[in-house]
Design a protein around this motif. Structure first.
Motif, short mmCIF file in Angstrom:
data_model
loop_
_atom_site.label_atom_id
_atom_site.label_comp_id
_atom_site.label_asym_id
_atom_site.label_seq_id
_atom_site.Cartn_x
_atom_site.Cartn_y
_atom_site.Cartn_z
N LYS A 159 0.87 -1.17 0.14
CA LYS A 159 0.09 -0.03 -0.05
C LYS A 159 0.75 1.05 0.02
CE LYS A 159 -2.82 -3.34 2.00
NZ LYS A 159 -1.92 -4.55 2.55
N THR A 160 0.44 2.01 -0.64
CA THR A 160 1.33 3.43 -0.64
C THR A 160 0.66 4.48 0.38
OG1 THR A 160 -0.31 4.80 -2.04
CG2 THR A 160 1.47 3.34 -3.29
N PRO A 161 1.71 5.36 0.84
CA PRO A 161 1.24 6.35 1.83
C PRO A 161 -0.20 7.13 1.37
CG PRO A 161 3.61 6.56 1.44
CD PRO A 161 3.21 5.45 0.62
N GLU A 162 -0.06 7.39 0.11
CA GLU A 162 -1.39 8.20 -0.36
C GLU A 162 -2.56 7.28 -0.51
OE1 GLU A 162 2.63 9.47 -1.57
OE2 GLU A 162 1.39 7.70 -2.05
N GLN A 163 -2.51 5.99 -0.54
CA GLN A 163 -3.73 5.07 -0.61
C GLN A 163 -4.20 5.02 0.77
OE1 GLN A 163 -1.73 1.64 -2.49
NE2 GLN A 163 -3.32 1.63 -4.23
N LEU A 164 -3.19 4.79 1.75
CA LEU A 164 -3.63 4.64 3.15
C LEU A 164 -4.19 5.85 3.57
CD1 LEU A 164 -0.36 2.70 4.09
CD2 LEU A 164 -2.78 1.86 4.35
N ALA A 165 -3.63 7.09 3.20
CA ALA A 165 -4.23 8.25 3.81
C ALA A 165 -5.55 8.55 3.33
CB ALA A 165 -3.35 9.55 3.05
N GLU A 166 -5.87 8.23 1.89
CA GLU A 166 -7.39 8.30 1.50
C GLU A 166 -8.38 7.33 2.34
OE1 GLU A 166 -9.38 7.11 -2.81
OE2 GLU A 166 -7.17 7.65 -2.69
N VAL A 167 -7.75 6.15 2.57
CA VAL A 167 -8.86 5.23 3.02
C VAL A 167 -8.95 5.54 4.52
CG1 VAL A 167 -9.25 2.80 3.44
CG2 VAL A 167 -8.20 3.42 1.44
N ALA A 168 -7.81 5.92 5.29
CA ALA A 168 -7.95 6.58 6.46
C ALA A 168 -9.07 7.64 6.86
CB ALA A 168 -6.63 6.54 7.33
N VAL A 169 -8.87 8.62 6.01
CA VAL A 169 -9.82 9.67 6.00
C VAL A 169 -11.53 8.98 5.85
CG1 VAL A 169 -10.85 11.80 4.75
CG2 VAL A 169 -8.29 11.33 5.23
N ALA A 170 -11.69 8.30 4.93
CA ALA A 170 -12.78 7.64 4.67
C ALA A 170 -13.26 6.61 6.00
CB ALA A 170 -13.01 6.49 3.56
N ALA A 171 -12.40 6.10 6.85
CA ALA A 171 -12.69 5.19 7.92
C ALA A 171 -12.99 6.28 8.96
CB ALA A 171 -11.55 4.30 8.20
N ARG A 172 -12.49 7.37 9.18
CA ARG A 172 -12.63 8.30 10.21
C ARG A 172 -14.07 8.84 9.96
NH1 ARG A 172 -9.82 13.47 9.69
NH2 ARG A 172 -11.66 13.75 8.52
N GLU A 173 -14.20 9.38 8.92
CA GLU A 173 -15.52 10.36 8.48
C GLU A 173 -16.55 9.25 8.42
OE1 GLU A 173 -14.61 12.35 5.10
OE2 GLU A 173 -13.44 13.92 6.13
N LEU A 174 -16.51 8.28 7.81
CA LEU A 174 -17.76 7.32 7.52
C LEU A 174 -18.26 6.32 8.91
CD1 LEU A 174 -17.51 6.59 3.42
CD2 LEU A 174 -18.73 8.53 4.71
N ASP A 175 -17.02 5.80 9.56
CA ASP A 175 -17.17 4.80 10.40
C ASP A 175 -16.62 5.10 11.82
OD1 ASP A 175 -18.55 2.70 8.42
OD2 ASP A 175 -16.67 3.36 7.41
N GLY A 176 -16.11 6.32 11.91
CA GLY A 176 -15.75 6.63 13.28
C GLY A 176 -14.67 6.21 13.70
N ALA A 177 -13.74 5.75 12.84
CA ALA A 177 -12.39 5.32 13.39
C ALA A 177 -11.70 6.49 14.21
CB ALA A 177 -11.32 5.01 12.16
N VAL A 178 -11.05 5.75 15.38
CA VAL A 178 -10.27 6.56 16.28
C VAL A 178 -8.89 6.72 16.33
CG1 VAL A 178 -12.47 6.73 17.73
CG2 VAL A 178 -10.47 5.16 18.19
N ASP A 179 -8.13 5.78 15.59
CA ASP A 179 -6.85 5.77 15.58
C ASP A 179 -6.45 4.84 14.25
OD1 ASP A 179 -7.07 2.92 16.48
OD2 ASP A 179 -5.67 2.96 18.01
N ALA A 180 -5.26 4.62 14.17
CA ALA A 180 -4.60 3.86 13.06
C ALA A 180 -3.56 2.81 13.43
CB ALA A 180 -4.35 4.51 11.76
N THR A 181 -3.81 1.62 12.99
CA THR A 181 -2.57 0.69 13.27
C THR A 181 -2.05 0.13 12.22
OG1 THR A 181 -3.78 -0.12 15.25
CG2 THR A 181 -2.01 -1.50 14.66
N LEU A 182 -0.74 0.30 11.95
CA LEU A 182 -0.01 0.08 10.64
C LEU A 182 1.13 -1.07 10.80
CD1 LEU A 182 0.21 3.41 8.86
CD2 LEU A 182 -1.57 1.72 8.62
N THR A 183 1.18 -2.25 10.24
CA THR A 183 2.39 -3.05 10.33
C THR A 183 2.68 -3.54 9.18
OG1 THR A 183 2.70 -5.09 11.76
CG2 THR A 183 0.76 -5.20 10.64
N THR A 184 3.64 -4.42 9.11
CA THR A 184 4.35 -4.68 8.04
C THR A 184 5.12 -6.08 8.28
OG1 THR A 184 6.02 -4.05 6.36
CG2 THR A 184 6.39 -3.48 8.68
N GLY A 185 5.36 -6.63 7.11
CA GLY A 185 6.19 -7.87 7.08
C GLY A 185 7.72 -7.46 7.28
N SER A 186 8.33 -8.34 7.85
CA SER A 186 9.89 -8.06 7.93
C SER A 186 10.63 -7.89 6.75
CB SER A 186 10.62 -8.84 9.14
OG SER A 186 11.66 -8.32 9.58
#
Length: 388
Positions: A159-186
């Motif tokens: 995922k790109t930073p731009e994609q994640l930013a776009e989706v996080a905004v929607a998650a907050r505005e449409l579904d009330g997300a209060v934080d973000a948790t981002l992980t990754t494979g090593s």
């Protein structure tokens, strides 16, 4: 604005101890479901599980494995919401997360938002790089299913930073997300992938204004942790998985080579950067660990300012431990009591964490057990539990 039903509060006649025991047993035995329910299938995170509130407690519960199929607990509909029953007896009210609205959206180039990030109750979550240097070789962590969802076509590789930013905004505005948790494979890089996931976190914070936790392995150069802090990350998860070196060597060979002491070195640097309670580590129960060694490690982590996020093993379909059994609920609850009691004595609790798993708590029983201990201090135990 949140669109899921508001979580219920415990009924006045339901004791904190009874609710804690129910939560722990549900995570051990799973839950049969007689109603439609939003759930997470396959891959990393709280997989093969439903997401709901039981007695007001946020909870992820196994629903799609063999244990759940034979569970004595069942979720049924009521006039308002749901309830958990056993042998026909109503044990606690429940409310469920509905399908998030942002799942129905797509990026301009046609990628569904749900392939970029998911809603874990009230937390926006994403594995930003869905591959791992350990996957498919002798170093693969036996409990992990990071590439299972990729193989099934339920996500994208990176995922790109731009994609994640776009989706996080929607998650907050449409579904009330209060934080973000981002992980990754090593990765095999010096930073073990930390810099890229931190860049993604910075983009999410700038666009959505959410506090963000990122998760990564101890970097080879600990100065990377300072770099991550400079990018505005709020909390970090650096997950040792087990304090028992014999267990770690068996289930996570690459982490065992890193060494438990290196985790403590990384945690110490991270606490200096992010603060006490903003650094956490997963501690998985039920892999054959020595309870005394495990509790000693948890206490040492707490003394350092690290939140030991204790969870029961949740066998992941497609992982090398898919046929393992989750630990007995009684053993898990005794371990929770010991850890929660020590954390309370040292002033460590989930409300300190700004973001991430330690803030959410839905995959662990630590918070309801801690509440029970506050109500009935005699529930605390003085010696390490025997493995169950």
């Amino acid at each position: 604005m949140s669109v899921h039903p508001a979580p219920r509060t415990p009924s006045p006649d339901a004791s904190a101890a009874a609710l804690a025991s129910l939560v722990v047993d549900l995570q051990a035995r799973g839950l049969r479901v007689e109603v439609p329910l939003e759930r997470r299938r396959g891959g990393a995170g709280p997989t093969d599980s439903g997401m709901l509130w039981v007695g007001g407690v946020p909870l992820t519960v196994p629903m799609d494995n063999a244990s759940a199929a034979g569970s004595p607990y069942v979720l049924r509909a009521e006039d308002e919401g749901y309830a958990v029953f056993r042998d026909g007896e109503r044990l606690a009210g429940a409310s469920a997360q509905r399908r998030p609205r942002f799942y129905d959206l797509s990026t301009a180039d046609g990628v569904p938002y749900w392939k970029i990030g998911l809603l874990h109750l009230d937390s926006f979550a994403s594995t930003v790089v869905q591959t791992c240097a350990y996957w498919g070789n002798a170093d693969q962590c036996r409990f992990c299913g990071i590439e299972v969802s990729l193989d099934a076509g339920r996500t994208i590789v990176k995922k790109t930073p731009e994609q994640l930013a776009e989706v996080a905004v929607a998650a907050r505005e449409l579904d009330g997300a209060v934080d973000a948790t981002l992980t990754t494979g090593s990765s095999n890089g010096v930073d073990r992938g930390a810099r890229y996931v931190a860049r993604c976190a910075r983009a999410v914070k700038q666009a959505a204004g959410l506090p963000v936790e990122i998760q990564f392995e101890p970097p080879r150069d600990l100065d990377v942790i300072d770099e991550v802090g400079e990018m505005g990350v709020d909390s970090v998860g650096i997950h040792v998985e087990s304090f028992d070196p014999d267990v770690l060597a068996r289930v996570a060979p690459a982490k065992a080579r890193t060494g438990i002491e290196r985790y403590f070195e990384a945690w110490a640097r991270a606490v200096d950067v992010f603060g006490r309670g903003q650094v956490s580590t997963y501690v998985i129960l039920g892999m054959g660990e020595d309870p005394g060694v495990t509790l000693d490690g948890c206490r040492r982590a707490v003394d350092l300012g690290v939140f030991p996020f204790v969870v029961p093993l949740r066998p992941v379909a497609g992982s090398l431990m898919e046929d393992a059994l989750p630990p007995d609920g009684a053993y898990t609850e005794r371990m929770y009591r010991a850890v929660a009691g020590y954390m309370a004595a040292r002033g460590m609790h989930s409300s300190i964490a700004k973001a991430g798993c330690a803030r959410c708590q839905a995959c662990s029983g630590l918070t309801p057990v801690a509440s029970a201990l506050r109500s009935s201090p005699l529930l605390q135990i003085g010696r390490p539990p025997q493995a169950g």
